[in-house]
Scaffold this motif. Structure first.
Motif, PDB file in Angstrom:
ATOM      1  N   CYS A  10      -6.828  -2.277   1.859  1.00  0.00           N
ATOM      2  CA  CYS A  10      -5.716  -2.312   2.813  1.00  0.00           C
ATOM      3  C   CYS A  10      -6.233  -2.484   4.240  1.00  0.00           C
ATOM      4  CB  CYS A  10      -4.904  -1.022   2.698  1.00  0.00           C
ATOM      5  SG  CYS A  10      -3.508  -1.020   3.839  1.00  0.00           S
TER       6      CYS A  10
ATOM      7  N   CYS B 167       0.843  -1.201   0.000  1.00  0.00           N
ATOM      8  CA  CYS B 167       0.000   0.000   0.000  1.00  0.00           C
ATOM      9  C   CYS B 167       0.874   1.245   0.000  1.00  0.00           C
ATOM     10  CB  CYS B 167      -0.903  -0.018   1.237  1.00  0.00           C
ATOM     11  SG  CYS B 167      -1.949   1.428   1.368  1.00  0.00           S
TER      12      CYS B 167
ATOM     13  N   GLY C  37      -7.241   2.094   2.960  1.00  0.00           N
ATOM     14  CA  GLY C  37      -6.982   2.489   1.582  1.00  0.00           C
ATOM     15  C   GLY C  37      -7.554   1.435   0.647  1.00  0.00           C
TER      16      GLY C  37
ATOM     17  N   PRO D 262      -4.414   6.685   1.013  1.00  0.00           N
ATOM     18  CA  PRO D 262      -3.331   6.703   0.021  1.00  0.00           C
ATOM     19  C   PRO D 262      -3.583   7.770  -1.050  1.00  0.00           C
ATOM     20  CG  PRO D 262      -4.196   4.478   0.311  1.00  0.00           C
ATOM     21  CD  PRO D 262      -5.145   5.401   0.985  1.00  0.00           C
TER      22      PRO D 262
ATOM     23  N   CYS E 172       1.498  -1.248   4.305  1.00  0.00           N
ATOM     24  CA  CYS E 172       0.883  -2.540   4.631  1.00  0.00           C
ATOM     25  C   CYS E 172       0.581  -3.292   3.320  1.00  0.00           C
ATOM     26  CB  CYS E 172      -0.398  -2.342   5.440  1.00  0.00           C
ATOM     27  SG  CYS E 172      -0.061  -1.751   7.118  1.00  0.00           S
TER      28      CYS E 172
ATOM     29  N   HIS F 115       0.249   4.073   1.090  1.00  0.00           N
ATOM     30  CA  HIS F 115       0.060   4.972   2.232  1.00  0.00           C
ATOM     31  C   HIS F 115       1.156   4.776   3.264  1.00  0.00           C
ATOM     32  CE1 HIS F 115      -2.160   5.987   6.147  1.00  0.00           C
ATOM     33  NE2 HIS F 115      -1.859   7.142   5.587  1.00  0.00           N
ATOM     34  N   ALA F 116       1.177   3.598   3.892  1.00  0.00           N
ATOM     35  CA  ALA F 116       2.187   3.365   4.934  1.00  0.00           C
ATOM     36  C   ALA F 116       2.789   1.966   4.837  1.00  0.00           C
ATOM     37  CB  ALA F 116       1.593   3.593   6.317  1.00  0.00           C
TER      38      ALA F 116
HETATM   39 FE1  FES Z   1      -2.450   2.907   5.444  1.00  0.00          FE
HETATM   40 FE2  FES Z   1      -2.638   1.117   3.522  1.00  0.00          FE
HETATM   41  S1  FES Z   1      -0.998   1.409   4.896  1.00  0.00           S
HETATM   42  S2  FES Z   1      -4.098   2.577   4.084  1.00  0.00           S
END
Ligand code: FES
Length: 513
Positions: free
Chosen positions: A484, A466, A489, A502, A471, A468-469
């Protein structure tokens, strides 16, 4: 300018909700290169359009930037119950925030329902708004006790509620309470009316504009959608949750709720809004669309990226069959919501950014009410007016006692997925091992991939990490999306962001198919 040819409203999933066939007229506009706006709003769902309309009608020059099209997110997937009682129950709110705050919360719900009614009347929006009673019922001793506590705390908060000998449906129960002053409506018809009123008042909307960055100074905000830039005095993230890594990534947890719209063989459609007390609870109501009544039943929620959507739908259908003479399942869809760590939404000014950025998030399952309150509160804050609810929902509030347990649980879950999803990955020996219309995160030829195969056998491979962070996403077969498990996300099968924090697509990977 409004395009007269409405087409079915798209939504952030493959399934079609009961509201989408209504369609929504999209606006087209071309702001000049040097245009400066009083307020720029990201998101044309109920929160964004209420905010935009309330500001535009006060003479502010507003621009709405919508990544997809109006109602694409949870507004198109809600079941549109309008309540002044909430997922955070009055006993919980009393205990965590105090009696006065519980009473304030009750008033905020009444005001939000009143605002929807007022806007619908003012702009002649034919959105099937109907005042309703609501019944909440218990089915065992523990639930009986909780129901009594809810009734008492609701009464103390000033909510119109009383014990009832019936529960508004034929589902067996032990005790029931009846709430007055509730309502329901058609969310896309309502949103369409807001969009039209906003446009008539001179507001500007651009669709297909995903906000990718903001930059603030003492005097203004520059909002970027890729290479395009828009300038204004204030900016509002009405995007369900503000994107990027920020406090809300840690204070809100994403859930999916499931809905079926069924016809009945008899006419046993409930006239009221109905709720049981299961964990998660079921919620029911009737809506007539084009002369056909539908019983709309929601529930079987689970955290996004966890659980099995097919099992949730099966359980919901089994619930319907256990209590009603089901004709056919005409609609089935799912929708996302965010729970906040202390149960109340975060509405208001975001920390930093020169005080120029605002948001509303963490609505739990009460998005139509808290989305409307987002419009009311944020517009007041930008206009420099007092709002009685601003402090209660302030995103900067600190409620450590209320928050602690959930906070630890949610963060532990995020951390678990960050680590565990990297360890266990099944090997996919051959692409023919993948079923059509299915996706899996696999180890394929030594690479960890999110692989999807369509019904024609075409394969799409993405990085499963992902953006975003970091995962690992999992496939949601029912909605045909990559979801996610960490902060909700969601990405389409080509990796494009469709919802959540994201801001970048999943990376496409070339494989020899
Ligand atoms: Fe945060 Fe996927 S890691 S939405």
């Amino acid at each position: 300018m409004i395009d007269d040819h409405a087409s079915p409203a798209p939504r952030d999933g493959e399934r079609v909700s009961a509201w989408q066939p209504e369609g929504i007229k999209t606006a087209s506009a071309s702001p000049g290169a040097g245009d400066f706006f009083d307020v720029i709003i990201a998101g044309a769902g109920l929160s964004g359009m209420t905010t935009a309309l309330l500001l535009q009608q006060q003479g502010k020059k507003c621009l709405v930037l919508e990544a997809s099209s109006p109602g694409f997110g949870t507004t198109g997937g809600t079941t549109a119950h309008l309540n002044n009682f909430f997922d955070a129950t009055y006993p919980e709110v009393e205990s965590d925030f105090g009696e006065e705050s519980a009473a304030l919360l009750a008033r905020s719900g009444n005001d939000a329902i009143g605002m929807i009614k007022t806007l619908a009347e003012k702009y002649a929006i034919n959105c099937d708004f109907e005042p309703k009673d609501a019944y909440l019922f218990s089915q065992d001793e523990q639930e009986n006790k909780e129901l009594d506590e809810m009734r008492e705390a609701s009464q103390r908060a000033g909510v119109e509620v009383s014990e009832s000998a019936e529960n508004g449906t034929s589902i067996p129960f032990e005790k029931a309470i009846r709430f007055g002053g509730q309502a329901q409506f058609h969310p896309i018809k309502y949103l369409k009316g807001l969009v039209e009123a906003f446009s008539t008042l001179g507001g500007t909307m651009l669709t297909g504009k995903l906000v990718t960055a903001t930059e603030t100074t003492d005097n203004e905000v520059t909002v970027s959608c890729g290479d395009e830039k828009f300038r204004g005095s204030h900016f509002v993230y009405a995007t369900h949750i503000p994107p990027g890594i920020n406090q809300f990534s840690f204070k809100c947890a994403p859930y999916r709720s499931y809905v079926i719209g069924i016809t009945l063989k008899d006419d046993n459609y409930p006239a009221s809004l109905i709720y049981d007390m299961k964990e998660p609870y079921h919620y029911l109501r009737t809506h007539e669309i084009d002369g056909q009544k539908y019983l709309i039943i929601g529930g079987e929620d689970h955290k996004t990226g966890h659980g099995d959507p097919e099992e949730s739908f099966k359980a919901l259908t089994a619930f319907a069959e256990a209590h009603f003479q089901v004709g056919k399942v005409a609609f089935s869809w799912s929708s996302q919501y965010y729970s906040s760590v202390d149960g109340l939404p975060y509405i208001g000014q975001m920390a930093g950014d020169h005080g120029r950025i605002f948001t509303g998030t963490g609505f739990n399952g009460n998005g139509m009410i808290f989305g409307t309150l987002t419009g009311m509160i944020v517009s007041d804050l930008i206009l420099g007016r007092e709002n009685p609810y601003a402090k209660l929902f302030d995103p900067s509030r600190i409620k450590p006692i209320a928050s602690f347990t959930e906070f630890v649980k949610e963060q532990a879950d995020v951390a678990y997925h960050f680590v565990a999803d990297r360890i266990a990955t099944e090997k996919l020996p051959d692409l023919s091992d993948l079923a059509p219309n299915d996706g899996r995160v696999v180890d394929y030829e030594g690479k960890k991939l999110a692989i999807y195969k369509d019904d024609q056998g075409n394969v799409t491979a993405l990085s499963p990490t992902c953006t975003h962070a970091g995962c690992i996403v999992s496939f949601n077969k029912f909605e045909q999306t990559w979801d996610c498990p960490c902060h909700g996300g969601r990405f389409d099968i080509d990796g494009r962001v469709i919802t959540g924090p994201p801001q970048k697509a999943l990376k496409q990977i070339n494989i020899d198919a």
